[in-house]
Every structure is written in C-alpha cells, then in structure tokens.
Scaffold this active site. Structure first.
Site, short mmCIF file in Angstrom:
data_model
loop_
_atom_site.label_atom_id
_atom_site.label_comp_id
_atom_site.label_asym_id
_atom_site.label_seq_id
_atom_site.Cartn_x
_atom_site.Cartn_y
_atom_site.Cartn_z
N GLY A 196 0.90 -1.02 -0.08
CA GLY A 196 0.16 0.29 -0.43
C GLY A 196 0.88 1.17 0.20
N GLY A 197 1.94 0.98 0.11
CA GLY A 197 3.24 2.23 0.13
C GLY A 197 2.72 3.15 1.37
N GLY B 41 2.12 -5.17 4.17
CA GLY B 41 2.58 -5.17 5.64
C GLY B 41 2.19 -4.62 6.98
N TYR C 214 -2.21 -2.84 14.16
CA TYR C 214 -2.74 -2.26 15.00
C TYR C 214 -4.18 -1.51 15.06
CZ TYR C 214 -2.46 0.57 19.56
OH TYR C 214 -2.35 1.01 20.72
N ILE D 206 4.82 -11.01 1.19
CA ILE D 206 3.55 -11.90 1.57
C ILE D 206 2.51 -12.05 0.30
CG2 ILE D 206 1.95 -11.84 2.51
CD1 ILE D 206 4.19 -12.57 4.26
N HIS E 129 -5.41 12.67 22.11
CA HIS E 129 -4.71 13.55 21.60
C HIS E 129 -4.89 14.80 21.90
CE1 HIS E 129 -5.64 10.16 18.58
NE2 HIS E 129 -4.89 10.45 17.82
N LEU F 197 7.39 -0.80 14.86
CA LEU F 197 7.29 -1.00 13.66
C LEU F 197 6.10 -0.98 12.59
CD1 LEU F 197 9.51 -2.50 12.02
CD2 LEU F 197 8.12 -5.34 11.11
N ASN F 198 5.27 -1.19 12.54
CA ASN F 198 4.71 -0.13 11.86
C ASN F 198 4.49 0.98 11.46
OD1 ASN F 198 3.99 -2.43 10.36
ND2 ASN F 198 2.07 -2.39 11.16
N TYR F 199 4.92 1.90 12.76
CA TYR F 199 5.41 3.54 12.31
C TYR F 199 6.81 3.64 12.52
CZ TYR F 199 1.26 3.61 15.46
OH TYR F 199 -0.20 4.31 15.00
#
Length: 539
Positions: free
Chosen positions: A117-118, A188, A195, A246, A296, A478-480
C-alpha cells in the site's frame, strides 16, 4: 510443502543456463540492460504472450512509469526529483509472476523492494540507495469471505478498506481488528502487527491470523505447513519483507454487535485538559475492554493565544446507554452524556472521523477508494509508556507541544493485549504497557528547509519525552517506521547495526527473528535499511 508449478520448474532449469551469460553484462545494471534481461528471464517462467499482453514490467522509459511509482507513494518526502528511483517496476497479476520476479531478481543480483500500500512512513518499500526494482503488489487484491467458517483470505495488495467492505457486504455482525486508515495495504499492515481500535477486545491483526502464503528465497510458494511454525511466527509482527514476499493472509473474523458507539470530547488547558489526561491514564488501559479511548494532544489557537487541545476519541462495542453508564462511574471528569455519543454500525465506525463525519456518504465510497497519488509531507515516531506520567510531567509536555506543531497520540493497551504473551507472535509490546505514543507532524511546504524544520520538531519532542517512556530498550512500533532509531548499511557490523533498531522494535523476540532470518534467507537477499539481520557468522 506446496508444489512448484511446472512452469517454475522449467524456469529454474533455464535460469541456471542463463546465469553465466547475464552476470557479466549486469555487473553495473542500467535500466535498459536490466529491462531486457529481466523480461527474458521472466518469460521463462510465465507464458511470454501473457507477459507481453499484461504489460507488467515497466522501466523508466515507459510513459506509465512515473504514475505507477507515484500512485502508492504516501509520504511526499520520498517523491522529489532527488529521491532515488527504481530501475524497474513489476506489477504482478498472479502469484506465479511474483515467484518469477523473486528468482529473476536474485539470479541477476538486483535488490528488490516490496510494496503493497506504500504506507511505510520512511518509504523503504519503494526507495533504496542501491540499484533496485520495485515489486508492486496492488493488483493482487483478491478477497474471499467464508461467513460459515468465520474466516477471510485476503491477498497482500488489498487495502484494509477493501477487506472491511467485503466482510460487511457478506455479513453485518462480523468484523476484523485492524487499522483505521483504509488505504493501507494488508501485506505490510498485518506483517508488522496490525494495530486498531478493537485491540483491547480482540487483540491485534496478527493475533487473528490462522494461515499465510509467502514466496521464499527460492521462489517457492509456502503455506503455514510448508513454511513451518517459526517462519509463520515471524511474519506475524516481524515484518514480512525481511523473509520473502507475503502473498496472502487468512484471518479469523470476530463477532460484533449491529450497533456500536463513538464519541469525541475536546478540552483546552483552561478546561482542565491536564487533569483529564491524568485520569485518562488510570482509566483507558483498565476500563471494560469493549472501549478503546484514545487521547490526542495538539497545539491550538493563534500565535498570540496559543494553547493545547486534548481530544478524547472513543469506540465502544455496544450501545450509547451502556457506554455512558460505565463512563460516568469510571471516568467522571470526562462529563460524557448520551448527547455526546453517536450510535452506528461497525462499518460506519471504521470510516468515522470526528473532524469530518462524512454524513450521508456510503461506506463503499470511502472503503473502496485507494486515493492514488495523494502523498503528504510527514514524519512519524513512536514510544511506549509503562508508568503513568505525573501531572507536572504532562504540564511540561503540553508546553513543549504548544511551542511547535507536533501532535501526540496516546493509544491505550490493557484488555486482550495484557493477556497475550510477548512471544506469542513476533510483535512483543504486550503486558506492562499502559499506552503507545505516536508523534505526528504534517506539512505542505516542499522545500528541504521545511522538511528539516518539522522533522527536527518531532525529534526534539521525542528527546524531551525520554524520562516518561520505556527504557532498556526504548521501544518502538515497526509499523510506525522511524529510521532515526537506527539503520543497517550491511557491512561487517550488520548484525550489531540491526540489533540497535531490532531490539527497540522486537524486544525479547529479536534474537529469535535473527535465527529464523538466517535459516530462511542466509544470503540476506530480502533486506532494507531496517530489516532483520542475519547472524554474524553468516554475514
């Protein structure tokens, strides 16, 4: 083990005859020499007429090349004239073409980057300092949903929005725990953990994966049985791109009610935002696990009247009356009433945004839109908090936020996340964490000076947060993706370099990931600046 297609077996034999001929000509590959050799190589493993008709191989001279590259660049920082570009983009339409691409790239000796997805924040799926090709996966987007078995199989190039839509159109009381950004590629997202706002009830995406398919170093398609439990463990939270390509995941669907509840409440510093945050830390990780209550902190107001706004945004897997009843007892400072809540379906909650409610918009209009070529300039970082931050600490943090443009997002843990062992999957951040922090900054100015300014703001706030976050190691998600925490140059110190960022992303699971990586990819073919390294003796 999954059987190799006859065409792939023929290709392996043909490739062995070609290696001597192509290795000398591609010692320093150019786009033109690589294109011809790669096309020749691919034609031995796929029907050559199909390959030509489908037009899946694009070099820089192809008029479609810029559009293909830019379509799935999500961070505009990596979409400049000085950003290194791939020599070739391959856009497979079928799994056998992925097999062929892997074997050809390895045979030729060209680095491969894999993009679904980039959304890799640092662009590692489509940028490299070495000559490389991009294996672009968005055409592999098939999704099958079996409600009778409560499972779905989704190819890596599908988006979360497409997965949610396909579940919803089959059944209105099933869902899947994953992220809220609907354009993220499944490959990815899930391989890095997955999450989302139902994690306190159902865990992460990887906690609900029961099967996977991957193309390995040898071009074989492996399923869970043939890859073995070690590799299956690794690609659930360890990042798929370190181990292969994958192809798909099969996931368990979760049961949901027809009605869920969302709300958003805002408070300024003058409206006791700090006291609200103090109580939030006690409540959000421990409240009924049907709640996901994020907080936030963002700078607000004009330069002459700066303040900090605290936004409490929540999803409750149930009705508004029950949500209000629980919150009035356990989170009284929030002052929530039914008038603050909106009841809706789960699918509507997945696209709900308090800043843009999209009233009247059909879910499929958002879920099925890929928003191609829609990059923004951004920087992201992450942290984990294991001890509540004091009121004085929060006051200092708010002053730091007020002076800049960075937004801090606090996402609660607890519930299911506290019940799953850290080594159950490669994703390690479980019990002991109260919440995760995401540092967010976006900007519009394309100048390098602007990029440096905003990136430095994020780094400065990150540095300021050191006393309040996890230590030894200071963990990251990892995904951040964040290259500030370490990169690998793949020299003689590759393992030690990998350990710097690997220990932060994977904690106690890092060494097991290294052993698996060394076993399945001893040549370290599948690599990027933050991939899992191999053991020093194999480097």
């Amino acid at each position: 083990m999954a059987e190799k297609p006859a065409s792939l077996s023929s290709f392996l034999f043909a490739t062995s005859l070609l290696l001597t001929l192509i290795s000398a000509s591609l010692a320093s590959p150019t786009p033109s020499s690589l294109y011809g050799t790669l096309l020749h190589c691919l034609s031995h493993s796929t029907n050559s007429s199909t390959l030509a008709n489908n037009n899946i191989v694009f070099d820089r001279t192809n008029a479609s090349f810029p559009t293909l590259l830019q379509n799935y660049i999500r961070n505009a920082r990596w979409n400049t004239s000085t950003t290194t570009k791939p020599l070739i983009i391959i856009t497979p339409l079928q799994e056998s073409q992925v097999q062929a691409a892997v074997i050809c790239a390895k045979s030729i000796g060209i680095q491969i980057r894999i993009r679904s997805g980039g959304h890799d924040y640092e662009g590692l799926s489509y940028v490299s300092k070495q000559p490389f090709i991009v294996l672009d996966m968005p055409n592999l987007r098939q999704i099958t949903v079996d409600i009778s078995k409560e499972v779905a199989t989704v190819q890596a190039g599908a988006t979360l929005g497409e997965l949610y839509y396909n579940i919803w159109k089959n059944n209105k009381v099933h869902g899947f725990p994953a992220g809220l950004c609907t354009t993220i590629g499944v490959g990815g997202h899930i391989s890095g953990g997955g999450y989302g706002s139902m994690l306190r009830k159902y865990g992460l995406s990887v906690d609900n994966v029961i099967e996977a398919k991957i193309v390995d170093l040898k071009g074989r398609i492996l399923d869970r049985k043939s890859m073995g439990e070690d590799l299956f463990w690794a690609i659930r939270g360890g990042g798929g791109a370190s181990f292969g390509v994958i192809l798909s995941y099969t996931v368990k669907l979760v049961s949901i009610l027809e009605t869920v509840t969302v709300f958003n409440v805002e408070r300024s510093l003058e409206e006791n935002a700090i006291d609200l945050a103090v109580e939030w830390q006690q409540v959000a990780p421990t409240i009924d696990d049907r709640f996901f209550i994020s907080l936030h902190f963002s700078p607000s107001g004009s330069d002459e009247n700066k303040t900090v706004k605290a936004s409490v945004t929540a999803l409750f897997l149930g009705g508004a009356d029950e949500a209000v009843s629980i919150l009035r007892k356990e989170f009284p400072i929030l002052g929530i009433g039914k008038e603050n809540c909106t009841e809706m379906s789960w699918i509507e909650a997945m696209i709900w945004n308090p800043d843009d409610p999209k009233i009247g918009v059909k879910p499929e209009e958002i879920l099925l839109s890929r928003h191609l070529n829609s990059a923004v300039f951004l920087k992201r970082k992450s942290d984990y908090v294991q001890v509540p931050i004091s009121k004085e600490g929060l006051e200092g943090i708010s002053k730091k936020i007020m002076a800049g443009t960075v937004v801090l997002g606090f996402n609660p843990y607890g519930g299911k996340m506290a019940e799953i062992p850290a080594d159950a999957t490669a994703f390690p951040h479980r019990a002991g964490n109260l919440f995760k922090i995401q540092y967010t900054v976006n900007w519009d100015d394309p100048s390098p000076a602007a990029a440096q300014k905003f990136v430095n703001e994020a780094r400065s706030l990150y540095s300021y947060m050191t006393p309040f976050v996890s230590k030894n190691p200071r963990s990251a998600f990892l995904n951040y993706r964040d290259i500030d925490i370490g990169i690998n140059t793949f020299g003689k110190d590759s393992y030690e370099q990998g350990k710097v960022y690997g220990a932060k992303y994977f904690n106690v699971n890092f060494e097991r990931l290294v052993k698996i990586k060394t076993a399945v990819d001893p040549d370290n073919f599948f690599r990027n600046e933050q991939s899992i390294p191999i053991l020093p003796s194999k480097s």
